[in-house]
Design an enzyme around this catalytic site. Structure first.
Site, short mmCIF file in Angstrom:
data_model
loop_
_atom_site.label_atom_id
_atom_site.label_comp_id
_atom_site.label_asym_id
_atom_site.label_seq_id
_atom_site.Cartn_x
_atom_site.Cartn_y
_atom_site.Cartn_z
N CYS A 1 38.19 34.22 37.44
CA CYS A 1 37.30 34.83 36.40
C CYS A 1 37.82 36.32 36.18
O CYS A 1 38.62 36.72 37.17
CB CYS A 1 35.88 35.17 37.00
N GLU B 1 36.43 39.18 36.13
CA GLU B 1 36.00 40.25 37.08
C GLU B 1 36.98 40.16 38.27
O GLU B 1 37.32 41.33 38.97
CB GLU B 1 34.57 40.06 37.50
N ASN C 1 40.08 35.98 32.37
CA ASN C 1 39.81 34.71 33.03
C ASN C 1 41.09 33.91 32.78
O ASN C 1 41.75 33.95 31.53
CB ASN C 1 38.63 34.17 32.60
N ILE C 2 41.56 33.17 33.74
CA ILE C 2 42.91 32.60 33.71
C ILE C 2 42.41 31.09 34.28
O ILE C 2 42.10 30.94 35.50
CB ILE C 2 43.76 33.06 34.63
N1 THU Z 1 34.15 33.32 33.58
C1 THU Z 1 34.28 34.59 33.84
O1 THU Z 1 35.68 34.93 33.60
N2 THU Z 1 33.56 35.51 34.41
C2 THU Z 1 32.22 34.89 34.69
O2 THU Z 1 31.84 35.83 35.46
C3 THU Z 1 31.90 33.71 33.98
C4 THU Z 1 32.88 32.79 33.84
C5 THU Z 1 34.93 32.47 32.89
C6 THU Z 1 35.51 31.33 33.88
C7 THU Z 1 36.07 30.16 33.03
O3 THU Z 1 37.16 30.43 32.62
C8 THU Z 1 35.01 30.42 31.88
O4 THU Z 1 34.66 31.72 31.81
C9 THU Z 1 33.92 29.43 31.73
O5 THU Z 1 33.25 29.35 32.87
#
Ligand code: THU
Length: 137
Positions: A56, A58, A45-46
């Protein structure tokens, strides 16, 4: 998929998670996407100071693959946790599920792993029932 292959994918997601840029939520996520010809694309995630551009893990992995014209996917392993401590199971958000819907089949495997390489697994059709996709257009 064999048990050891799932655990290997989780290991790779754990490595990807270390690259998370998440100074606002402090919630680090890693993803490892397996293509049908056994290539692996990693994502983390960035986040962004203005919040909405945050992406996210994914979707980073999926878009990396798609941008290289790799578009046949078997499975994704996802790990995540506060301050990168991946003890629990981190389910994909609704937006990521919808992106999976666009490019993956019903039996695309979503593997939620933790740092002990324990996991839960779901088919995409189980975690996004009654979904809207291109067949409606
Ligand atoms: N996040 C993800 O990278 N994947 C998900 O499916 C759930 C949420 C990240 C987004 C954000 O940077 C952090 O988690 C908190 O929501």
């Amino acid at each position: 998929m064999q048990e050891f292959e799932k655990k290997d994918l989780i290991q790779q997601a754990l490595l990807a998670c270390k690259n998370s840029y998440s100074p606002y939520s402090h919630f680090a996520v890693g993803a490892a996407l397996l293509t049908s010809d056994d290539k692996v694309y990693l994502g983390c995630n960035i986040e962004n100071a203005t919040f909405t551009p945050t992406i996210c893990a994914e979707r980073v992995a999926i878009f990396k693959a798609l941008s290289l014209k790799d578009a046949e996917f078997k499975a994704i392993a996802i790990v995540g946790g506060k301050d990168g401590d991946c003890t629990g199971f981190c389910p994909p958000c609704g937006v990521c599920r919808q992106v999976m819907r666009e490019f993956c089949s019903d039996d695309f495997l979503v593997i939620l792993g933790n740092k002990n390489l324990e996991y839960k697994e779901y088919k995409l059709s189980e975690i996004l029932p009654l979904s809207f996709d291109k067949q409606f257009l």
